[in-house]
Design an enzyme around this catalytic site. Structure first.
Site, short mmCIF file in Angstrom:
data_model
loop_
_atom_site.label_atom_id
_atom_site.label_comp_id
_atom_site.label_asym_id
_atom_site.label_seq_id
_atom_site.Cartn_x
_atom_site.Cartn_y
_atom_site.Cartn_z
CB SER A 1 -0.95 -0.04 1.21
OG SER A 1 -1.95 0.94 1.11
CG ASP B 1 -6.92 -2.51 -3.54
OD1 ASP B 1 -7.54 -1.59 -2.98
OD2 ASP B 1 -5.74 -2.80 -3.29
CG HIS C 1 -6.01 -2.11 0.18
ND1 HIS C 1 -5.19 -1.75 -0.86
CD2 HIS C 1 -5.45 -1.55 1.29
CE1 HIS C 1 -4.19 -1.00 -0.42
NE2 HIS C 1 -4.32 -0.87 0.88
#
Length: 387
Positions: free
Chosen positions: A195, A296, A328
Site C-alpha cells: 500500500s 481493491d 486491499h
C-alpha cells in the site's frame, strides 16, 4: 551501465557489524508491549485528528473497530509471538531520527547457511504506518528460512514524504551492510512494500538507482536488490489525489503529506520513469513484481497496471500478478490468517527460492500453514472492512 566492480567501489565504507545481546527479560517484554500499545493508540488519534470526526469517518471508525474485533483471535496469536518469540529481534536502531527502528524475523536456529532477506515497508496511508504491521508476514516467511526486516519510518505529521523516503532508504542501507551479522545473505536481498509502503519503497529504490547512475556516493546499490515486490501500491500521485479525497483522505492533507503538488512528479515513480535521464537508472533495476487484487477499492489495481507499463517502457523486467476477486486487505490479512494455501505467499516464496533446489524441496514438504481465524469471522470481517 556501470560495471558491478565500479558500482562496488563507489559504495561507502561498511559500518562494523552490530553486536547485539538479547537477554531474556519478561518485565522488559511487558514494558515493550505497553510502549507499543501506547504508540499504536497515539497513531490512531493522530489519524482521527487529521481526518476529522465527520459522519464519513465516524462510520469508517466503527467499521474498522468491528473489523479488528472480528480478526482479534488471529491478532492476539501474532502479537504473542511478536513480543515473546526469541526469533524476533525488535526495535533495532538503523538511524538517528525518531522511529528509525526495524524488527528482524529470523528463521529457526536449526537451519544452516546464509538466508535470503526481505526488507518490508508497511502501509498505513502515510499516517499510521508501523513496523509491527508486518509481523504476520515476517513470522510466516521466517518459517520458510527467509529473514524479514520490517522497517519503521516517520509518518505524517512527524515527517513528510521526503522524510519517509529518506528513512526507508537508510533502513535498506542498514540491512544491505549489516544483515550478514544476523545470518542474512547480502547477495540475496529483496525489497517489498504494501500500500503506502509500496509507494515509499518504490520511490526509495528509483531515487537510489538515479544516484547510482550519476556516479554519486551511495551507501547501498539499487542493483543489489534482486527483486522488488510491490503489493497493492499506488505509483502516480496525480491519479491518486482525487481518489483519496473521495475516500476521506482529503486533498489538503494529501498535499501536506506529499509536500505540495509541485512534488508530485518527483514522488510518482510511474511518471519519473518517463524522463529521458532515468533510462540509465532503470537499467540498474533487476526485477519488479507487482501484486494487486482486482477488487481493491482503496487503491485500484489500475495503479499497478500503469506502473507495469511504464517499467516495461524502459525495458525493466516486470511481472504483474492480479488476483481475481481480492480486496486491499484480502492479500495481506485475511488470506494469511486463513492458513492453508495462499497464492501470494506461494508466489513470493517461489521467486525467492527459485534458484535454491534445497529450499524448494523443503517448501514442497512444508506443512500447511495453521488457520488463525475461523472462516465465518473472516467472511464477516470482509463484509465490514472499511478498506
Amino acid at each position: 551501465m556501470q560495471s558491478p566492480g565500479k558500482v562496488r567501489r563507489r559504495l561507502l565504507g561498511k559500518s562494523s557489524a552490530p553486536q547485539i545481546c538479547r537477554q531474556p527479560s519478561f518485565s522488559r517484554d511487558i514494558g515493550h508491549a505497553a510502549a507499543e500499545t501506547y504508540l499504536i493508540t497515539r497513531l490512531s488519534f493522530d489519524l482521527l485528528g487529521y481526518l476529522g470526526v465527520g459522519y464519513r469517518w465516524i462510520t469508517r471508525l466503527l467499521a474498522l473497530a468491528c473489523y479488528a474485533i472480528l480478526l482479534m483471535p488471529g491478532f492476539l496469536q501474532v502479537a504473542y509471538h511478536y513480543f515473546f518469540s526469541p526469533q524476533v529481534r525488535r526495535s533495532i536502531v538503523y538511524g538517528d531520527q525518531p522511529r528509525n527502528r526495524l524488527d528482524l524475523y529470523l528463521p529457526p536456529p536449526t537451519s544452516d547457511g546464509l538466508k535470503p532477506v526481505v526488507v518490508f515497508v508497511t502501509g498505513g496511508a502515510w499516517i499510521i504506518g508501523y513496523k509491527a504491521w508486518g509481523s504476520l508476514l515476517g513470522l510466516q516467511l521466517a518459517e520458510r528460512d527467509i529473514i524479514v526486516a520490517c522497517l519503521d519510518y516517520r509518518n505524517f505529521p512527524q515527517g513528510t514524504i521526503s522524510d519517509m523516503v529518506r528513512d526507508v532508504s537508510q533502513g535498506i542501507s542498514f540491512v544491505c551492510n549489516s544483515i550478514s551479522a544476523f545470518g542474512g545473505d547480502p547477495n540475496r536481498i529483496y525489497l517489498m512494500g504494501q500500500s503506502a509502503g509500496a509507494h515509499i519503497s518504490s520511490c526509495a529504490l528509483i531515487e537510489q538507482a538515479i544516484k547510482e547512475s550519476r556516479g554519486e556516493r551511495i551507501s547501498w546499490s539499487a542493483s543489489q536488490i534482486k527483486a522488488y515486490f510491490g503489493l497493492s501500491g499506488g505509483y502516480n500521485l496525480f491519479n491518486m489525489v482525487e481518489h483519496f479525497h473521495n475516500r476521506g483522505l482529503y486533498r489538503s492533507i494529501f498535499l501536506s503529506i506529499m509536500e505540495g503538488e509541485e512534488s508530485f512528479e518527483q514522488y510518482s515513480p510511474g511518471i519519473r520513469l518517463k524522463e529521458p535521464r532515468v533510462r540509465k537508472a532503470a537499467s540498474l533495476l533487476n526485477h519488479i513484481v507487482l501484486f494487486h487484487g482486482s477488487e481493491d477499492y482503496s487503491i485500484p489495481c489500475e495503479a499497478s497496471k500503469t506502473f507495469a507499463e511504464a517499467l516495461q517502457g524502459v525495458e525493466v523486467k516486470t511481472d504483474l500478478i492480479v488476483y481475481d476477486g481480492k480486496t486491499h486487505t484480502d492479500l495481506f490479512l485475511q488470506d494469511p490468517l486463513r492458513g492453508g494455501k495462499d497464492e501470494l505467499f506461494d508466489h513470493i516464496v517461489g521467486m525467492i527460492h527459485a534458484n535454491d533446489s534445497g529450499a524448494l524441496c523443503k517448501d514442497a514438504v512444508a506443512p500447511p500453514r495453521r488457520r488463525l481465524v475461523p472462516e465465518f469471522l473472516l467472511k464477516l470481517a470482509g463484509k465490514v472492512s472499511p478498506f
